[in-house]
Design an enzyme around this catalytic site. Structure first.
Site, short mmCIF file in Angstrom:
data_model
loop_
_atom_site.label_atom_id
_atom_site.label_comp_id
_atom_site.label_asym_id
_atom_site.label_seq_id
_atom_site.Cartn_x
_atom_site.Cartn_y
_atom_site.Cartn_z
N ASP A 7 0.86 -1.20 0.00
CA ASP A 7 0.00 0.00 0.00
C ASP A 7 0.89 1.24 0.00
O ASP A 7 2.08 1.16 0.32
CB ASP A 7 -0.92 0.03 1.23
CG ASP A 7 -1.90 1.20 1.20
OD1 ASP A 7 -2.39 1.55 0.10
OD2 ASP A 7 -2.17 1.80 2.25
N TYR A 39 -1.01 8.50 -2.60
CA TYR A 39 -0.98 8.28 -4.04
C TYR A 39 -2.20 8.93 -4.72
O TYR A 39 -2.16 9.21 -5.91
CB TYR A 39 -1.05 6.78 -4.35
CG TYR A 39 0.26 6.03 -4.28
CD1 TYR A 39 1.37 6.53 -3.62
CD2 TYR A 39 0.37 4.77 -4.88
CE1 TYR A 39 2.56 5.79 -3.57
CE2 TYR A 39 1.54 4.04 -4.83
CZ TYR A 39 2.63 4.56 -4.17
OH TYR A 39 3.80 3.83 -4.12
N GLY A 40 -3.27 9.11 -3.95
CA GLY A 40 -4.55 9.51 -4.54
C GLY A 40 -4.57 10.86 -5.21
O GLY A 40 -5.50 11.18 -5.94
N ASN A 71 -6.39 0.62 -3.54
CA ASN A 71 -7.29 0.78 -4.68
C ASN A 71 -6.70 1.71 -5.72
O ASN A 71 -6.90 1.53 -6.92
CB ASN A 71 -8.62 1.36 -4.21
CG ASN A 71 -9.37 0.39 -3.37
OD1 ASN A 71 -10.18 -0.37 -3.87
ND2 ASN A 71 -9.09 0.35 -2.07
N THR A 72 -5.97 2.72 -5.24
CA THR A 72 -5.43 3.72 -6.15
C THR A 72 -4.42 3.06 -7.08
O THR A 72 -4.43 3.28 -8.30
CB THR A 72 -4.81 4.87 -5.34
OG1 THR A 72 -5.78 5.30 -4.38
CG2 THR A 72 -4.43 6.03 -6.22
N GLU A 162 -2.70 9.10 7.80
CA GLU A 162 -1.23 8.89 7.83
C GLU A 162 -0.59 9.75 8.92
O GLU A 162 0.38 9.36 9.54
CB GLU A 162 -0.61 9.23 6.47
CG GLU A 162 -0.93 8.24 5.37
CD GLU A 162 -0.25 6.88 5.54
OE1 GLU A 162 0.93 6.84 5.88
OE2 GLU A 162 -0.96 5.86 5.34
N THR A 195 -8.29 1.39 1.04
CA THR A 195 -8.03 0.49 2.17
C THR A 195 -7.76 1.24 3.48
O THR A 195 -7.74 0.62 4.54
CB THR A 195 -6.86 -0.46 1.86
OG1 THR A 195 -5.74 0.33 1.43
CG2 THR A 195 -7.23 -1.46 0.79
N HIS A 196 -7.58 2.55 3.40
CA HIS A 196 -7.48 3.32 4.65
C HIS A 196 -8.85 3.46 5.33
O HIS A 196 -8.92 3.62 6.54
CB HIS A 196 -6.95 4.74 4.37
CG HIS A 196 -5.47 4.83 4.15
ND1 HIS A 196 -4.85 4.32 3.03
CD2 HIS A 196 -4.47 5.37 4.91
CE1 HIS A 196 -3.55 4.56 3.10
NE2 HIS A 196 -3.29 5.20 4.23
N1 DGL Z 1 -5.00 2.87 0.67
C1 DGL Z 1 -4.91 3.54 -0.61
C2 DGL Z 1 -6.12 3.14 -1.44
O1 DGL Z 1 -6.71 2.08 -1.19
C3 DGL Z 1 -4.69 4.99 -0.36
C4 DGL Z 1 -4.22 5.74 -1.53
C5 DGL Z 1 -3.48 7.01 -1.28
O2 DGL Z 1 -2.33 6.93 -0.87
O3 DGL Z 1 -4.06 8.08 -1.54
O4 DGL Z 1 -6.50 3.79 -2.38
#
Ligand code: DGL
Length: 270
Positions: A7, A39-40, A71-72, A162, A195-196
């Protein structure tokens, strides 16, 4: 060989935790790309580069199977990775498909044509990059017809988690849920497409009300992994204890992870 769980940060620990509870003897290698989270808010190219580099690290750690518990990354990078960059003896699985199979009441891995399903109105909460990719709607269209999806791009929640600022994260969840309900007042189901978000599942549920069925990925992904391992027992790792790696500051990430999982988790810096 272990199974890798990747992740951008701490969210994949929700998946790690469920898999670890179901299969306590299975060694897992967790990779949090904390230095580059979230990442989003990145573009697809950037997410692809970061994800492939993290997955290569997990191959080097001896993992044959990696779960993109993000997911991202699954939305922006998985399909391209599967087309280009996965060695023949390795596998990468995302978290979208099991979620959609659960939503549409399919058996794991059922690839039969799309059909009418019970659910008609679905609220989708995810990061800006996941929403922009429309990957959820694409995968859903392969499996179901007649489902109306209203998507809410949830800026800020991952950053707040985070940072360990759960008061801000909770306020953002309530605000994003209100925005969604203005567009779709009566969703039957809600997807926590990051997943957060299971770390705040009770906040989502309370803001959505008791009549909305909330689908959260941790259990779903763990169940589909169990099924996958039954069908591919060669991927079931043997070995030592689980390990945790981060591109961020190990002590900071370990403290947050310990807070969220309510048990001690020690990350090593890369
Ligand atoms: N846990 C990531 C997800 O499921 C978070 C993505 C991020 O870092 O914005 O999308």
């Amino acid at each position: 060989m272990a199974i890798g769980i990747f992740d951008s940060g701490l969210g994949g620990l929700t998946v790690f935790d469920k898999v670890n509870r179901c299969l306590p003897d299975l060694p897992l290698v967790y990779f949090a790309d904390s230095a580059h989270a979230p990442y989003g808010v990145r573009d697809a190219e950037d997410i692809y580069e970061l994800t492939t580099s993290a997955v290569s690290y997990l191959w080097d750690q001896g993992c044959d199977l990696v779960i993109l518990a993000c997911n991202t990354a699954s939305a922006a990078a998985l399909r391209r990775m599967q087309e280009n960059s996965i060695p023949p003896d390795k596998r990468v699985l995302g978290v979208f498909v099991p979620l959609i199979e659960a939503l549409t009441e399919r058996n794991w891995g059922d690839n039969s044509p799309p059909r009418e399903v019970a659910v008609k109105n679905v609220a989708l909460f995810a990061t800006p990059a996941t929403i922009a990719s429309r990957a959820f709607q694409r995968e859903l269209a392969f499996r179901a017809i007649g489902v109306d999806v209203e998507a809410q791009s949830c800026g800020g929640i991952v950053d707040a988690i985070e940072e360990g600022d759960l008061i801000l994260a909770e306020a953002l969840v309530r605000s994003h849920v209100s925005a969604l309900l203005r567009k779709m007042p009566k969703p039957q189901s809600a997807i926590l497409g990051c997943t957060h978000y299971p770390l705040l599942e009770n906040v989502f549920q309370s803001a959505l009300g008791p009549n909305v069925k909330v689908f959260s990925q941790a259990n779903i992904v763990a169940e589909s992994l169990l099924d996958y391992l039954k069908r591919h027992p060669n991927m079931f790792g043997v070995g030592e204890l689980s390990k945790f790696f981060t591109t961020g500051q190990a002590s900071h990430v370990s403290d947050r992870a310990t807070q969220f999982l309510r048990r001690q988790v020690v990350f090593e810096a890369l």
